[in-house]
Design a protein around this motif. Structure first.
Motif, PDB file in Angstrom:
ATOM      1  N   THR A   1     -25.383  27.003 -24.984  1.00 31.39           N
ATOM      2  CA  THR A   1     -23.812  28.165 -24.689  1.00 31.39           C
ATOM      3  C   THR A   1     -22.761  27.447 -25.527  1.00 31.39           C
ATOM      4  O   THR A   1     -22.198  28.932 -26.142  1.00 31.39           O
ATOM      5  N   ILE A   2     -23.219  26.662 -26.165  1.00 31.98           N
ATOM      6  CA  ILE A   2     -22.166  25.737 -27.393  1.00 31.98           C
ATOM      7  C   ILE A   2     -22.477  25.686 -28.390  1.00 31.98           C
ATOM      8  O   ILE A   2     -23.748  25.361 -28.898  1.00 31.98           O
ATOM      9  N   ARG A   3     -22.014  25.854 -29.810  1.00 37.11           N
ATOM     10  CA  ARG A   3     -21.415  26.621 -30.828  1.00 37.11           C
ATOM     11  C   ARG A   3     -21.999  24.861 -31.221  1.00 37.11           C
ATOM     12  O   ARG A   3     -22.012  23.719 -31.328  1.00 37.11           O
ATOM     13  N   ALA A   4     -23.763  24.772 -32.122  1.00 41.09           N
ATOM     14  CA  ALA A   4     -23.640  23.191 -32.204  1.00 41.09           C
ATOM     15  C   ALA A   4     -24.673  22.957 -33.777  1.00 41.09           C
ATOM     16  O   ALA A   4     -24.700  24.481 -34.210  1.00 41.09           O
ATOM     17  N   PRO A   5     -23.916  22.341 -34.778  1.00 36.76           N
ATOM     18  CA  PRO A   5     -24.707  22.570 -35.755  1.00 36.76           C
ATOM     19  C   PRO A   5     -25.888  22.226 -36.369  1.00 36.76           C
ATOM     20  O   PRO A   5     -26.560  21.992 -35.411  1.00 36.76           O
ATOM     21  N   SER A   6     -26.392  22.452 -37.218  1.00 41.41           N
ATOM     22  CA  SER A   6     -28.183  22.389 -37.725  1.00 41.41           C
ATOM     23  C   SER A   6     -27.643  20.779 -38.708  1.00 41.41           C
ATOM     24  O   SER A   6     -27.102  20.209 -39.597  1.00 41.41           O
ATOM     25  N   LEU A   7     -29.005  19.843 -38.923  1.00 42.82           N
ATOM     26  CA  LEU A   7     -29.114  19.103 -38.816  1.00 42.82           C
ATOM     27  C   LEU A   7     -29.931  19.437 -40.251  1.00 42.82           C
ATOM     28  O   LEU A   7     -31.078  19.486 -40.048  1.00 42.82           O
ATOM     29  N   VAL A   8     -30.100  18.254 -41.589  1.00 42.15           N
ATOM     30  CA  VAL A   8     -30.035  18.789 -42.770  1.00 42.15           C
ATOM     31  C   VAL A   8     -30.380  17.094 -43.485  1.00 42.15           C
ATOM     32  O   VAL A   8     -29.401  16.000 -42.771  1.00 42.15           O
ATOM     33  N   THR A   9     -31.110  16.926 -44.637  1.00 40.34           N
ATOM     34  CA  THR A   9     -31.803  15.798 -44.995  1.00 40.34           C
ATOM     35  C   THR A   9     -31.890  16.189 -46.132  1.00 40.34           C
ATOM     36  O   THR A   9     -32.323  17.226 -46.902  1.00 40.34           O
ATOM     37  N   GLN A  10     -31.826  14.936 -47.129  1.00 43.10           N
ATOM     38  CA  GLN A  10     -32.122  14.785 -48.413  1.00 43.10           C
ATOM     39  C   GLN A  10     -32.770  13.790 -49.127  1.00 43.10           C
ATOM     40  O   GLN A  10     -32.391  13.066 -49.428  1.00 43.10           O
TER      41      GLN A  10
ATOM     42  N   ASP B   1     -20.422  23.444 -38.675  1.00 41.41           N
ATOM     43  CA  ASP B   1     -21.868  24.032 -38.334  1.00 41.41           C
ATOM     44  C   ASP B   1     -23.543  23.236 -39.272  1.00 41.41           C
ATOM     45  O   ASP B   1     -24.338  24.046 -38.660  1.00 41.41           O
ATOM     46  N   ARG B   2     -22.877  22.720 -39.494  1.00 40.00           N
ATOM     47  CA  ARG B   2     -24.020  22.308 -40.670  1.00 40.00           C
ATOM     48  C   ARG B   2     -23.714  20.739 -40.671  1.00 40.00           C
ATOM     49  O   ARG B   2     -22.732  20.260 -41.705  1.00 40.00           O
ATOM     50  N   VAL B   3     -24.625  19.532 -40.606  1.00 35.87           N
ATOM     51  CA  VAL B   3     -24.126  17.867 -40.545  1.00 35.87           C
ATOM     52  C   VAL B   3     -25.312  17.373 -41.688  1.00 35.87           C
ATOM     53  O   VAL B   3     -26.662  18.275 -41.759  1.00 35.87           O
ATOM     54  N   SER B   4     -25.588  16.379 -42.556  1.00 37.40           N
ATOM     55  CA  SER B   4     -26.244  16.133 -43.636  1.00 37.40           C
ATOM     56  C   SER B   4     -26.173  14.763 -43.376  1.00 37.40           C
ATOM     57  O   SER B   4     -25.158  13.788 -43.062  1.00 37.40           O
TER      58      SER B   4
ATOM     59  N   LEU C   1     -17.116  26.233 -46.986  1.00 37.57           N
ATOM     60  CA  LEU C   1     -17.545  24.496 -47.826  1.00 37.57           C
ATOM     61  C   LEU C   1     -18.183  23.275 -47.514  1.00 37.57           C
ATOM     62  O   LEU C   1     -18.711  22.984 -46.023  1.00 37.57           O
ATOM     63  N   PHE C   2     -18.052  22.825 -48.420  1.00 41.16           N
ATOM     64  CA  PHE C   2     -19.622  21.682 -48.140  1.00 41.16           C
ATOM     65  C   PHE C   2     -18.729  20.460 -48.588  1.00 41.16           C
ATOM     66  O   PHE C   2     -18.629  20.770 -50.308  1.00 41.16           O
TER      67      PHE C   2
ATOM     68  N   TYR D   1     -17.791  28.197 -42.270  1.00 37.48           N
ATOM     69  CA  TYR D   1     -18.940  27.900 -42.278  1.00 37.48           C
ATOM     70  C   TYR D   1     -18.289  26.466 -42.990  1.00 37.48           C
ATOM     71  O   TYR D   1     -17.961  25.973 -43.864  1.00 37.48           O
ATOM     72  N   ILE D   2     -18.665  25.374 -42.196  1.00 36.55           N
ATOM     73  CA  ILE D   2     -17.918  24.057 -42.535  1.00 36.55           C
ATOM     74  C   ILE D   2     -20.055  22.985 -42.793  1.00 36.55           C
ATOM     75  O   ILE D   2     -20.296  22.915 -41.691  1.00 36.55           O
ATOM     76  N   HIS D   3     -20.017  22.793 -43.421  1.00 34.34           N
ATOM     77  CA  HIS D   3     -20.884  21.207 -43.846  1.00 34.34           C
ATOM     78  C   HIS D   3     -20.545  19.863 -44.534  1.00 34.34           C
ATOM     79  O   HIS D   3     -20.195  19.904 -45.173  1.00 34.34           O
ATOM     80  N   LEU D   4     -20.351  19.010 -43.189  1.00 35.45           N
ATOM     81  CA  LEU D   4     -20.380  17.994 -43.647  1.00 35.45           C
ATOM     82  C   LEU D   4     -21.500  17.165 -43.661  1.00 35.45           C
ATOM     83  O   LEU D   4     -22.397  16.720 -42.615  1.00 35.45           O
ATOM     84  N   LYS D   5     -21.208  16.295 -44.722  1.00 37.04           N
ATOM     85  CA  LYS D   5     -21.833  15.344 -44.922  1.00 37.04           C
ATOM     86  C   LYS D   5     -20.946  14.182 -43.984  1.00 37.04           C
ATOM     87  O   LYS D   5     -20.419  13.551 -43.669  1.00 37.04           O
TER      88      LYS D   5
END
Ligand code: SF4
Length: 389
Positions: free
Chosen positions: A208-217, A164-167, A109-110, A142-146
């Motif tokens: 050791t703890i799952r952390a999201p990647s950071l993206v931009t646009q 899993d990902r934040v923008s 999901l995004f 997978y969840i990508h949250l803006k």
């Protein structure tokens, strides 16, 4: 009496997901090839995004298409009558997504949104949707949250825990460029500070703890920035906030917005920006080494690595039997995997000619004008091989 049709949740999801495809702030991706039997009403809204472990089918949608801000490029800007204004509750969205996930239509999901009542208020239902998916529906995918401009630190922290990902979309290369296209967004106060907060939170989680990647646009073009401006911003973010990647979204004018008559950004520019970005991230190039023209643009007719090689390697070719990894990566036609293969092959023998190079995965034709084999130039036809492609 006028009868007003109030769309049900499925219809709203369908419309919002279709609208999200035109959202300048969405995660880029190509329409996913959904089997006809599973496509249903949302076929066009499921996209395929690239992940390290392979392509992923993702539902790209919005919590609401209502927005109080006035970004000049955006289809959802306040006061634009052409945009349908619809909202899904967290419950409606989580239930619909769970159904699609169980049917095997989507694996991710995004979620983006317009802003009503401020960024913090817009962020609440997005977090509630993700929360429902994780806690009630036991969804682990997978969840990508803006992260909305104006989100509060505690909300950013919750997003980092759930996603899993934040923008955090900068849109412009700097504060002045952002102000030109999105006058109500605050480059430093809302966006850069949110990125810095994400970085601190991710670092605090450790390995050791799952952390999201950071993206931009970025919205490329309408603010008049150069390629150098954009890549300067990205290279700083790669260093300073551990940005995973930047998306360069070529501007397309939306009817009935202040930028309606502005020219669209040519796809080639977007492509060259991605190539320049790859040189920074994977090929060890420093920003100052990229072959910008005097006006800060990358060459249009040739990829930036080849342009650099033409300036720097013609008279100083790279000996593929002696060069280290960093030097090998400067050769057009040699990527990170091929460079590793060359280093491995050299442990047991020598590379004799372009055929050996090709067998290790290199685009030997592209590499030919810029390499030596134990001090010897390979035989090649410059006119055939020193072209892009
Ligand atoms: S904040 Fe700006 S870019 Fe985002 S939906 Fe609203 S008008 Fe569009």
């Amino acid at each position: 009496m006028r009868v007003i049709h109030v769309p049900g949740a499925d219809e709203r999801l369908e419309i919002l997901s279709r609208l999200a495809a035109s959202d300048c702030e969405g995660e880029p991706g190509v329409t996913a090839p959904i089997p006809a039997a599973k496509a249903g009403f949302l076929a066009e809204s499921v996209i395929q995004v690239r992940r390290p472990d392979g392509p992923l089918t993702v539902l790209r949608t919005m919590q609401t298409s209502a927005c109080e801000r006035n970004c000049r490029y955006c289809a959802f800007r306040a006061g634009r009558d052409a945009a349908p204004r619809l909202t899904l509750t967290p419950d409606e969205l989580a239930r619909a997504f769970d159904r699609m996930h169980r049917a095997g239509v989507v694996r991710g999901l995004f979620l983006s949104s317009g802003i009503v009542g401020g960024g913090a208020q817009a962020m609440d239902p997005m977090l509630a949707t993700a929360e429902l998916l994780r806690r009630v529906y036991r969804y682990t995918g997978y969840i990508h949250l803006k992260i909305m401009p104006g989100a509060q630190p505690a909300q950013i922290e919750r997003a980092v825990q759930l996603a899993d990902r934040v923008s955090v979309n900068l849109e412009g290369a700097d504060a002045a460029r952002l102000a030109a296209i999105a006058p109500q967004k605050d480059f430093h106060g809302e966006l850069l500070s949110a990125m810095q907060h994400v970085r601190r939170l991710v670092e605090a989680r450790g390995s050791t703890i799952r952390a999201p990647s950071l993206v931009t646009q970025y919205v490329v073009g309408p603010a008049g920035e150069s390629d150098r401006d954009l890549l300067t911003s990205s290279s700083r973010l790669y260093r300073e906030v551990n940005l995973a990647r930047a998306y360069y979204s070529g501007f397309n004018p939306v009817p009935d917005t202040p930028l309606d008559g502005a020219p669209p950004t040519p796809p080639t520019r977007e492509h060259r920006l991605y190539q320049g970005d790859w040189l920074l991230r994977f090929y060890g190039f420093a920003l100052a080494e990229l072959p910008f023209e005097a006006d800060g643009s990358l060459p249009v007719g040739v990829d930036p690595k080849l342009a650099w090689a033409r300036r720097h390697l013609r008279d100083q070719p790279v000996d593929v039997n002696r060069a280290d990894r960093a030097r090998l990566l400067r050769v057009p036609g040699i990527g990170p995997r091929t460079a590793e293969a060359i280093l491995r092959a050299r442990r047991t023998g020598r590379l004799r000619d372009l055929r050996d190079l090709s067998a290790l995965g290199a685009a030997a034709g592209r590499a030919a004008p810029y390499v030596l084999f134990d001090g010897r130039r390979p035989a090649f036809q410059m006119s055939m091989w020193d072209a892009e492609g």
